[in-house]
Design an enzyme around this catalytic site. Structure first.
Site, PDB file in Angstrom:
ATOM      1  N   GLY A   1       0.822  -1.202   0.000  1.00  0.00           N
ATOM      2  CA  GLY A   1       0.000   0.000   0.000  1.00  0.00           C
ATOM      3  C   GLY A   1       0.855   1.251   0.000  1.00  0.00           C
TER       4      GLY A   1
ATOM      5  N   GLY B   1      -0.519  -4.861   0.912  1.00  0.00           N
ATOM      6  CA  GLY B   1      -1.786  -4.637   0.223  1.00  0.00           C
ATOM      7  C   GLY B   1      -2.014  -5.573  -0.944  1.00  0.00           C
TER       8      GLY B   1
ATOM      9  N   GLU C   1       5.724  -6.332   7.755  1.00  0.00           N
ATOM     10  CA  GLU C   1       5.258  -5.133   8.468  1.00  0.00           C
ATOM     11  C   GLU C   1       5.894  -4.920   9.835  1.00  0.00           C
ATOM     12  OE1 GLU C   1       2.341  -6.010   5.287  1.00  0.00           O
ATOM     13  OE2 GLU C   1       3.338  -7.225   6.814  1.00  0.00           O
TER      14      GLU C   1
ATOM     15  N   ASP D   1      -1.418  -6.894   8.203  1.00  0.00           N
ATOM     16  CA  ASP D   1      -2.855  -6.612   8.170  1.00  0.00           C
ATOM     17  C   ASP D   1      -3.498  -7.221   6.936  1.00  0.00           C
ATOM     18  OD1 ASP D   1      -1.633  -4.763   6.438  1.00  0.00           O
ATOM     19  OD2 ASP D   1      -3.133  -3.217   6.836  1.00  0.00           O
TER      20      ASP D   1
END
Length: 380
Positions: free
Chosen positions: A91, A139, A162, A170
């Site tokens: 992302g 993402g 991450e 996530d």
């Protein structure tokens, strides 16, 4: 700098684009949405940024997928990326953290709308095929892993790195990682270990492996299916996989370490995992321990709790928890510091706060998981 760290930094650096998400002529073709007969094709089209996902792309993909799903004539949706290097490398986190510093809505809107799209993919009512050819991180994982079919190639590089930037795995990581079997998901989530090529399928992230030279023919074959029910899509993917013999079928790269992973990463606390690795004392275990020492202590603790709880949650329940975590990350320090160190200043020397596992209290971890105000909770 060690080669794996250098490569990770290179991949992260491609996510530095912080273009505002207002409509401009330059952004018209960030994502190409096509209907070919009764099939939809989504093409991520930011090759210079390794097809990094931004909010404007999400806002184009989501309504189109919803419209296709409501159309009884639609039989199949394919998602892919351009450029040959990446499906989607993550992302647009630079834009998110910059907005977060200013108190802008992007930090709220991006995660909310991204997770709603992840859930749409995970509950899609018609066959959904993701061509994860090239780098697939963050993402990009959310755009693919919850779908019915995920096709890896020899160029696929999968990672959830991450914890190295003060965030957590996530986009539904708390749901799919614990379901990979044993403690593989915990290992991947905490260390950010990269899976390549056939390993992506052997780990259970991809459903199929097909050599990249056959991907165009595969797409054409899928689009030509007269009435592509799920079984017909599966048969086509199986056939192309069987024919992908130019790439050697090697053993899973972690095969010899799965016993150690399942034993050493089986802990209710990160401290216990650290101690397991230290006591093991092997070259491999000490290497993993040194890798973990580079990560954000806060990120590791919330990540482990997310995965331990996520194995008993639905995708929807997990995404709602992850949204709380994302918003509390925006209110804390480590996410900003990780992005600064790896993406902006690129000194690769983040100063985590707290700097040690002992400094991350149970109260602080519980705060990350605490509810948001009712009007800010993720609604799916």
């Amino acid at each position: 700098m060690h080669r794996p760290v250098r490569r990770l930094c290179v991949m992260f650096n491609h996510l530095r684009v912080a273009v505002p998400y207002s409509t401009t002529s330059q952004m018209v073709d960030e994502v190409i949405l096509q209907r070919i007969q009764d099939c939809g094709v989504i093409t991520l089209n930011r090759p210079k940024s390794l097809n990094a996902l931004n909010l404007s792309m999400i806002r184009k993909i989501m309504p189109q997928m919803t419209e296709w799903e409501k159309d009884p004539a639609m039989n199949l949706v394919i998602i892919k990326g351009t450029g040959g290097k990446a499906f989607c490398a993550g992302g647009d986190i630079i834009a998110v953290t910059e907005a977060g510093k200013l108190g802008g809505d992007l930090a709220k809107d991006f995660f909310r709308e991204e997770y709603i799209l992840n859930n749409k993919i995970g509950t899609y009512k018609i066959p959904f095929v993701a061509f994860i050819d090239g780098i697939t991180m963050g993402g990009g994982v959310g755009l693919s892993v919850h779908g019915q079919y995920r096709v890896a190639t020899e160029r696929t590089v999968f990672a959830m790195p991450e914890t190295g930037i003060g965030l957590f795995p996530d986009v539904g990581g708390g749901y799919f990682l614990p379901r990979l079997g044993g403690k593989l998901g915990v290992f991947l989530a905490l260390t950010g270990y990269r899976l390549k090529g056939r390993d992506v399928q052997k780990a259970g992230v991809a459903t199929h492996f097909i050599q990249s030279s056959k991907m165009q023919a595969l797409e054409e074959a899928l689009l030509k299916l007269p009435d592509p029910k799920s079984r017909d899509v599966a048969r086509t993917l199986d056939r192309f996989q069987t024919e992908s013999t130019d790439i050697p079928d090697t053993d899973f790269s972690l095969r010899d370490h799965m016993g150690e992973i399942n034993r050493l990463f089986d802990g209710d606390t990160v401290e216990q995992i650290f101690e397991n690795l230290r006591k093991e004392g092997s070259e491999w275990s000490l290497k993993q321990l040194e890798e973990l020492k580079k990560k954000s202590p806060v990120s590791m603790k919330i990540t482990l709790q997310l995965l331990l709880e996520g194995q008993h949650k639905t995708l929807q329940e997990d995404l709602q928890v992850e949204y709380r975590l994302s918003q509390h990350c925006m209110e804390d320090k480590d996410f900003y510091e990780g992005v600064r160190a790896l993406l902006k200043d690129k000194d690769n020397k983040p100063v985590w706060n707290p700097a040690t596992l002992a400094g991350v209290t149970r109260e602080h971890v519980n705060w990350y998981f605490s509810p948001l105000p009712p009007d800010r909770e993720l609604k799916l």
